[in-house]
Scaffold this motif. Sequence first.
Motif, PDB file in Angstrom:
ATOM      1  N   TRP A  36     -26.553 114.885  -6.690  1.00 31.61           N
ATOM      2  CA  TRP A  36     -26.437 114.064  -5.494  1.00 31.61           C
ATOM      3  C   TRP A  36     -25.453 112.928  -5.741  1.00 31.61           C
ATOM      4  O   TRP A  36     -25.472 112.297  -6.809  1.00 31.61           O
ATOM      5  N   TYR A  37     -24.634 112.698  -4.740  1.00 35.06           N
ATOM      6  CA  TYR A  37     -23.710 111.580  -4.720  1.00 35.06           C
ATOM      7  C   TYR A  37     -23.961 110.817  -3.426  1.00 35.06           C
ATOM      8  O   TYR A  37     -24.577 111.347  -2.498  1.00 35.06           O
ATOM      9  N   ARG A  38     -23.473 109.590  -3.361  1.00 34.06           N
ATOM     10  CA  ARG A  38     -23.632 108.817  -2.129  1.00 34.06           C
ATOM     11  C   ARG A  38     -22.390 107.992  -1.873  1.00 34.06           C
ATOM     12  O   ARG A  38     -21.656 107.645  -2.793  1.00 34.06           O
ATOM     13  N   GLN A  39     -22.206 107.689  -0.592  1.00 35.47           N
ATOM     14  CA  GLN A  39     -21.082 106.863  -0.193  1.00 35.47           C
ATOM     15  C   GLN A  39     -21.537 105.889   0.867  1.00 35.47           C
ATOM     16  O   GLN A  39     -21.960 106.290   1.960  1.00 35.47           O
ATOM     17  N   ALA A  40     -21.445 104.613   0.534  1.00 31.59           N
ATOM     18  CA  ALA A  40     -21.786 103.550   1.475  1.00 31.59           C
ATOM     19  C   ALA A  40     -20.516 103.153   2.230  1.00 31.59           C
ATOM     20  O   ALA A  40     -19.401 103.377   1.738  1.00 31.59           O
ATOM     21  N   PRO A  41     -20.656 102.551   3.412  1.00 30.66           N
ATOM     22  CA  PRO A  41     -19.475 102.149   4.189  1.00 30.66           C
ATOM     23  C   PRO A  41     -18.555 101.242   3.378  1.00 30.66           C
ATOM     24  O   PRO A  41     -19.005 100.280   2.758  1.00 30.66           O
ATOM     25  N   THR A  90     -28.749 102.290   0.994  1.00 33.07           N
ATOM     26  CA  THR A  90     -28.252 102.829   2.263  1.00 33.07           C
ATOM     27  C   THR A  90     -26.880 103.445   2.077  1.00 33.07           C
ATOM     28  O   THR A  90     -25.959 102.801   1.568  1.00 33.07           O
ATOM     29  N   ALA A  91     -26.756 104.709   2.470  1.00 35.12           N
ATOM     30  CA  ALA A  91     -25.501 105.437   2.294  1.00 35.12           C
ATOM     31  C   ALA A  91     -25.658 106.839   2.880  1.00 35.12           C
ATOM     32  O   ALA A  91     -26.765 107.253   3.233  1.00 35.12           O
ATOM     33  N   VAL A  92     -24.547 107.542   2.937  1.00 35.72           N
ATOM     34  CA  VAL A  92     -24.592 108.977   3.206  1.00 35.72           C
ATOM     35  C   VAL A  92     -24.723 109.670   1.851  1.00 35.72           C
ATOM     36  O   VAL A  92     -23.917 109.422   0.948  1.00 35.72           O
ATOM     37  N   TYR A  93     -25.714 110.511   1.731  1.00 33.60           N
ATOM     38  CA  TYR A  93     -25.981 111.215   0.482  1.00 33.60           C
ATOM     39  C   TYR A  93     -25.461 112.643   0.585  1.00 33.60           C
ATOM     40  O   TYR A  93     -25.765 113.361   1.539  1.00 33.60           O
ATOM     41  N   TYR A  94     -24.692 113.040  -0.417  1.00 32.09           N
ATOM     42  CA  TYR A  94     -24.080 114.364  -0.441  1.00 32.09           C
ATOM     43  C   TYR A  94     -24.621 115.194  -1.601  1.00 32.09           C
ATOM     44  O   TYR A  94     -24.681 114.723  -2.740  1.00 32.09           O
TER      45      TYR A  94
END
Length: 120
Positions: A36-41, A90-94
């Motif tokens: 899992w990776y994540r990207q916050a704004p 908080t982020a989009v998790y990929y």
Amino acid sequence: QVQLVESGGGLVQAGGSLRLSCAASGIIFSINGMGWYRQAPGKQRELVAVISSSGRINYADSVKGRFTISGDNAKKTVCLQMDSLKPEDTAVYYCNADVQNYSRKNYDVWGQGTQVTVSS
């Protein structure tokens, strides 16, 4: 064509828990690892947790002790249990999979992403 389907994101209060799941489908010879990776704004995508086919696990320092990754090679799934969530999570998790096809070529596959929002 290999696809990753994610589920489990949502909105939760700080201190709460969420569980993300990801399943791989398609023609796959083997999976070297999933994670899992994540990207916050406004930020770059970052590693959260990965697990190899042999069970070796690596966590980002920011989630150690709070998140738990688990995988099932036979089912081609990976899950991320997230506890004690913080607003900064908080982020989009990929979901990501390092797969090998029948030509023995290794390549990365990414899911579409699932939003995790932690309110304070």
